[in-house]
Write an enzyme that holds these catalytic residues in place. Structure first.
Site, PDB file in Angstrom:
ATOM      1  N   CYS A  88       2.720   6.003   8.839  1.00 56.76           N
ATOM      2  CA  CYS A  88       1.809   5.903   7.646  1.00 56.76           C
ATOM      3  C   CYS A  88       0.981   7.286   7.954  1.00 56.76           C
ATOM      4  O   CYS A  88       0.427   7.298   9.091  1.00 56.76           O
ATOM      5  CB  CYS A  88       0.911   4.679   7.754  1.00 56.76           C
ATOM      6  N   CYS A 111       0.841  -0.974   0.211  1.00 61.52           N
ATOM      7  CA  CYS A 111      -0.168  -0.037  -0.034  1.00 61.52           C
ATOM      8  C   CYS A 111       0.785   1.272  -0.042  1.00 61.52           C
ATOM      9  O   CYS A 111       2.077   1.195  -0.047  1.00 61.52           O
ATOM     10  CB  CYS A 111      -0.907   0.008   1.118  1.00 61.52           C
ATOM     11  N   SER A 158       2.113  -5.479   3.271  1.00 62.29           N
ATOM     12  CA  SER A 158       3.481  -5.198   3.500  1.00 62.29           C
ATOM     13  C   SER A 158       4.190  -6.252   2.671  1.00 62.29           C
ATOM     14  O   SER A 158       5.347  -6.498   3.199  1.00 62.29           O
ATOM     15  CB  SER A 158       3.738  -5.361   4.843  1.00 62.29           C
ATOM     16  N   SER A 209       1.925 -10.197  10.572  1.00 66.83           N
ATOM     17  CA  SER A 209       1.294  -9.042  10.019  1.00 66.83           C
ATOM     18  C   SER A 209      -0.279  -8.983   9.976  1.00 66.83           C
ATOM     19  O   SER A 209      -0.865 -10.002   9.817  1.00 66.83           O
ATOM     20  CB  SER A 209       1.652  -9.198   8.368  1.00 66.83           C
ATOM     21  N   SER A 210      -0.796  -8.077  10.951  1.00 66.63           N
ATOM     22  CA  SER A 210      -2.110  -8.224  11.297  1.00 66.63           C
ATOM     23  C   SER A 210      -3.023  -7.943   9.818  1.00 66.63           C
ATOM     24  O   SER A 210      -3.933  -8.775   9.731  1.00 66.63           O
ATOM     25  CB  SER A 210      -2.546  -6.774  11.866  1.00 66.63           C
ATOM     26  N   HIS A 223       5.726  -4.934   8.663  1.00 63.45           N
ATOM     27  CA  HIS A 223       5.722  -6.495   8.946  1.00 63.45           C
ATOM     28  C   HIS A 223       6.041  -7.433   7.895  1.00 63.45           C
ATOM     29  O   HIS A 223       5.081  -7.890   7.419  1.00 63.45           O
ATOM     30  CB  HIS A 223       4.630  -6.677  10.111  1.00 63.45           C
ATOM     31  N   GLU A 267       0.862  -0.539  16.406  1.00 66.49           N
ATOM     32  CA  GLU A 267       0.005   0.580  16.032  1.00 66.49           C
ATOM     33  C   GLU A 267      -0.723   0.928  17.295  1.00 66.49           C
ATOM     34  O   GLU A 267      -1.089   2.203  17.532  1.00 66.49           O
ATOM     35  CB  GLU A 267      -0.852   0.352  15.074  1.00 66.49           C
ATOM     36  N   HIS A 325       3.993   1.795  11.681  1.00 60.32           N
ATOM     37  CA  HIS A 325       3.038   1.719  12.712  1.00 60.32           C
ATOM     38  C   HIS A 325       2.983   2.850  13.686  1.00 60.32           C
ATOM     39  O   HIS A 325       1.746   2.876  14.368  1.00 60.32           O
ATOM     40  CB  HIS A 325       3.215   0.265  13.403  1.00 60.32           C
ATOM     41  N   THR A 384      -5.901   0.375  12.071  1.00 62.82           N
ATOM     42  CA  THR A 384      -6.060   0.431  10.571  1.00 62.82           C
ATOM     43  C   THR A 384      -6.254  -0.860   9.826  1.00 62.82           C
ATOM     44  O   THR A 384      -6.404  -1.077   8.904  1.00 62.82           O
ATOM     45  CB  THR A 384      -4.981   1.471   9.904  1.00 62.82           C
TER      46      THR A 384
END
Length: 311
Positions: free
Chosen positions: A96, A12, A266, A222-223, A41, A126, A74, A164
């Site tokens: 971000c 992103c 990511s 990675s969430s 991540h 985050e 984050h 997010t």
């Protein structure tokens, strides 16, 4: 076997910006450039930057005095910013912009005198950074069941912000539960949280409707990648999270003539293409041509900090 790719997938704008910040910092200041926590991540990204002179640390005391340090995408707490300043570090913020927007929302709600609720996962960088951006207690809500346990009256002036990278479906359910308990609550609409989270979850839902198995390429920590796997599973198909092509289990492919592939925000596209190549190598017959589904074309970009901008 047919391989079908989700669109959009992968990096992103916030991730691209964060990586570019480390690249530019290395080009301008030279190695080493220290990075507080993983910049994003993904271990492949971290290892690649490490080979070019980035040094990743989990404590600012591990950064030499007066050195350059980059804060990860984050975000960080005010305490971390103050600590870096006190040690004379040259700090460059790669947070971000959409996470920074959450910080600003949280600060505004606290200034209004509202009790702040944070929808997110305990311990995620985050969440830690956002909670540390306000000088007031913050109540963490991770599941709808947490709403009933909040020790607050129903008429309390409350507001919420969200991590997010959550599941949009879960977040909607939590927000609905919050509105039911606190009729006067205020907070952002789900669709305004993060364009990339929304686009990738919508895309993986469309992908799941077309395939027998979904592979999400992304890091285990990675969430957003984990949420993509969950969204696919909720759509009724088996879904697996793989960090790279070496984690594919051939047994998953039995009875799965159509395999869908997507990737977290990511995850570099290189890893997706390696997974596609591995699927071809594992299949005894030639693959039919790889198909990419139509989807949102993302044209979002974020500026680099002024000190790193190209002339």
């Amino acid at each position: 076997m047919q391989v079908i790719l989700a669109q959009p997938r992968g990096f992103c704008a916030g991730v691209t910006r964060a990586i570019d910040i480390v690249d530019r910092a290395l080009a301008i200041h030279g190695a080493p450039v220290h990075v507080f926590h993983e910049i994003v991540h993904n271990q492949w990204v971290v290892d690649d930057l490490r080979t070019r002179g980035a040094v990743f640390v989990d404590a600012l005391d591990d950064v030499p005095a007066n050195a350059v340090v980059v804060f990860s995408a984050h975000g960080v707490s005010r305490q971390v910013v103050a600590h870096a300043k006190a040690r004379g570090l040259h700090a460059i913020d790669a947070t971000c912009p959409l996470v920074s927007k959450v910080h600003q929302q949280a600060q505004r709600f606290v200034r209004q005198g509202r009790t702040l609720l944070m929808i997110g996962h305990a311990g995620h960088e985050e969440v830690v950074g956002t909670v540390g951006q306000v000088d007031a207690p913050v109540h963490l809500v991770s599941h709808t069941a947490d709403v009933d346990t909040l020790d607050l009256p129903g008429d309390a002036p409350v507001a919420y912000v969200t991590q997010t990278t959550l599941s949009l479906d879960d977040t909607r359910e939590i927000i609905a539960a919050l509105h039911a308990r606190f009729p006067g609550i205020v907070g952002p609409e789900v669709d305004g949280i993060c364009y990339a989270t929304q686009n990738r979850q919508v895309a993986v839902r469309a992908l799941a409707a077309r395939v027998d198995l979904v592979l999400v390429v992304g890091a285990r920590n990675s969430s957003n990648s984990n949420r993509l796997r969950e969204v696919a599973e909720r759509s009724g198909v088996p879904a697996r999270l793989v960090q790279d092509e070496h984690e594919i289990d051939p047994a998953w492919l039995r009875g799965a003539p159509r395999v869908g592939v997507t990737s977290g925000a990511s995850t570099p596209e290189l890893l997706v293409q390696r997974v596609v190549a591995a699927l071809a190598a594992l299949h005894p017959d030639p693959l039919t041509p790889v198909v990419q589904l139509p989807g949102v074309r993302e044209e979002v970009s974020f500026r680099l900090p002024a000190e790193l901008a190209l002339p």
